[in-house]
Write a protein that holds these residues in place. Structure first.
Motif, PDB file in Angstrom:
ATOM      1  N   GLU A 114       0.827  -1.206   0.000  1.00 15.43           N
ATOM      2  CA  GLU A 114       0.000   0.000   0.000  1.00 15.43           C
ATOM      3  C   GLU A 114       0.860   1.254   0.000  1.00 15.43           C
ATOM      4  OE1 GLU A 114      -3.147  -0.205   2.971  1.00 15.43           O
ATOM      5  OE2 GLU A 114      -3.013  -2.383   2.928  1.00 15.43           O
ATOM      6  N   LEU A 115       1.933   1.232   0.781  1.00 16.28           N
ATOM      7  CA  LEU A 115       2.842   2.373   0.823  1.00 16.28           C
ATOM      8  C   LEU A 115       3.495   2.603  -0.529  1.00 16.28           C
ATOM      9  CD1 LEU A 115       4.435   4.587   2.239  1.00 16.28           C
ATOM     10  CD2 LEU A 115       5.992   2.819   3.105  1.00 16.28           C
ATOM     11  N   LEU A 140      -8.943   5.049  -0.724  1.00 17.16           N
ATOM     12  CA  LEU A 140      -8.961   3.707  -1.315  1.00 17.16           C
ATOM     13  C   LEU A 140      -9.036   2.636  -0.233  1.00 17.16           C
ATOM     14  CD1 LEU A 140      -6.142   4.102  -3.977  1.00 17.16           C
ATOM     15  CD2 LEU A 140      -8.583   3.914  -4.452  1.00 17.16           C
ATOM     16  N   ARG A 141      -9.700   1.542  -0.552  1.00 12.39           N
ATOM     17  CA  ARG A 141      -9.709   0.405   0.348  1.00 12.39           C
ATOM     18  C   ARG A 141      -8.369  -0.324   0.255  1.00 12.39           C
ATOM     19  NH1 ARG A 141     -15.528  -2.166  -1.471  1.00 12.39           N
ATOM     20  NH2 ARG A 141     -16.802  -0.326  -1.002  1.00 12.39           N
ATOM     21  N   PRO A 142      -7.978  -1.055   1.294  1.00 15.93           N
ATOM     22  CA  PRO A 142      -6.742  -1.835   1.207  1.00 15.93           C
ATOM     23  C   PRO A 142      -6.704  -2.739  -0.025  1.00 15.93           C
ATOM     24  CG  PRO A 142      -7.499  -1.795   3.473  1.00 15.93           C
ATOM     25  CD  PRO A 142      -8.578  -1.138   2.649  1.00 15.93           C
ATOM     26  N   GLU A 143      -7.837  -3.380  -0.337  1.00 19.57           N
ATOM     27  CA  GLU A 143      -7.875  -4.284  -1.488  1.00 19.57           C
ATOM     28  C   GLU A 143      -7.582  -3.537  -2.784  1.00 19.57           C
ATOM     29  OE1 GLU A 143     -10.215  -3.957   0.759  1.00 19.57           O
ATOM     30  OE2 GLU A 143     -10.705  -5.916   1.630  1.00 19.57           O
ATOM     31  N   LEU A 203     -12.346   0.616  -7.050  1.00 16.70           N
ATOM     32  CA  LEU A 203     -12.099  -0.462  -7.990  1.00 16.70           C
ATOM     33  C   LEU A 203     -12.909  -1.703  -7.692  1.00 16.70           C
ATOM     34  CD1 LEU A 203      -8.224  -0.120  -8.106  1.00 16.70           C
ATOM     35  CD2 LEU A 203      -9.872   0.837  -9.701  1.00 16.70           C
ATOM     36  N   PHE A 204     -13.415  -1.812  -6.462  1.00 13.10           N
ATOM     37  CA  PHE A 204     -14.157  -2.990  -6.059  1.00 13.10           C
ATOM     38  C   PHE A 204     -15.525  -2.582  -5.555  1.00 13.10           C
ATOM     39  CE2 PHE A 204      -9.730  -4.043  -5.746  1.00 13.10           C
ATOM     40  CZ  PHE A 204      -9.655  -5.332  -6.234  1.00 13.10           C
ATOM     41  N   GLY A 205     -16.466  -3.516  -5.593  1.00  9.58           N
ATOM     42  CA  GLY A 205     -17.819  -3.241  -5.119  1.00  9.58           C
ATOM     43  C   GLY A 205     -17.926  -3.353  -3.616  1.00  9.58           C
TER      44      GLY A 205
END
Length: 209
Positions: A114-115, A140-143, A203-205
Motif C-alpha cells: 500500500e505504501l 482507497l480500500r486496502p484491497e 475499484l471494487f464493489g
C-alpha cells in the motif's frame, strides 16, 4: 489484511494482544516476507523502500527488490498520514503501533504494498499535488491498493521505473482530482437524477471484504 493482522483476527483475544511484531506489523518469525523503509540520518538523503521476499524468494539474487526512492521533502509530506493510517489498522487488530525512525523500518508485506502505491504516485509529482494524492490514497480500500500494487509491480515496479506505465498512471489517478470533489460531483448529479454512481477510484464493489 496484513499477515500479522490476519493472525490476530483468527486468534483468541488474549493471544491477539501478545502477538509480537516488529515495526509496522511484521511478524517476529524467521525471514518473513516484508518491506523495509530506510530513512537516512541526513536530512537531504533519499528514503528507500524495498521488498524482502524472505522464504518466498527463489534465490538470494531475487530476495530483495528495491521498489522506490523518495526525495526527503516528498517523504516528509506523506509520512505522518501513512503512520496514522497504518497504526489505526494495527491497533484495531490488537497489534502494537509504531513510528518512523532513522534507519530501517520494517513494514508488513501488505502495508508495504500500500505504501508503494502512494510512493510511486508522488515520486515525481508536483509538491502542491501531494496532499491531494494522500487524500485519494486514504480513500482507497486496502484491497484496491493491493490490486494497484500488483498491476504496477508486474512491469514497472523497480527503483529505476519512475514515470513509466502504471507508475505514471498512478500519479494521474491519485494526484489530479481529489476524490472528495468526485464524490461531491456525483452526489450533485444524483440529486438531479442523472448519475449517482461511485467515483472511478473505487475499484471494487461493496461486497469485497
Amino acid at each position: 489484511m496484513p499477515q500479522a493482522l490476519r493472525r490476530a483476527t483468527q486468534a483468541p483475544a488474549g493471544r491477539a494482544q501478545t502477538q509480537h511484531t516488529l515495526g509496522f506489523g511484521v511478524p517476529a518469525t524467521s525471514d518473513p516476507h516484508h518491506f523495509k523503509v530506510v530513512i537516512p540520518r541526513s536530512s537531504t538523503g533519499k528514503v528507500q523502500i524495498s521488498e524482502y521476499l524472505g522464504l518466498q524468494s527463489a534465490s538470494s539474487d531475487t530476495a530483495v527488490i528495491d521498489r522506490v526512492l523518495l526525495d526527503r521533502p516528498r517523504w516528509t509530506a506523506i509520512r505522518a498520514e501513512v503512520q496514522r493510517a497504518f497504526n489505526a489498522r494495527l491497533i484495531a487488530h490488537g497489534l502494537k503501533p509504531s513510528a518512523w525512525k532513522v534507519g530501517e523500518n520494517p513494514v508488513d508485506r501488505l502495508l508495504g504494498k500500500e505504501l508503494c502505491v502512494l510512493a510511486w504516485a508522488i515520486e515525481q509529482m508536483e509538491t502542491a499535488k501531494i496532499p491531494v494524492a494522500v487524500r485519494n490514497w486514504l480513500a482507497l480500500r486496502p484491497e484496491e491498493r493491493w490490486w494497484l500494487f500488483g498491476m504496477t509491480a508486474m512491469a514497472t515496479g523497480g527503483i529505476m521505473d519512475a514515470g513509466k506505465g502504471w507508475r505514471a498512471a498512478l500519479a494521474h489517478a491519485l494526484g489530479d482530482v481529489a476524490q472528495s470533489e468526485l464524490l461531491g460531483t456525483r452526489a450533485r448529479r444524483g440529486r438531479n437524477g442523472r448519475d449517482d454512481t461511485r467515483p472511478t477510484l473505487d475499484l471494487f464493489g461493496d461486497d469485497v471484504e
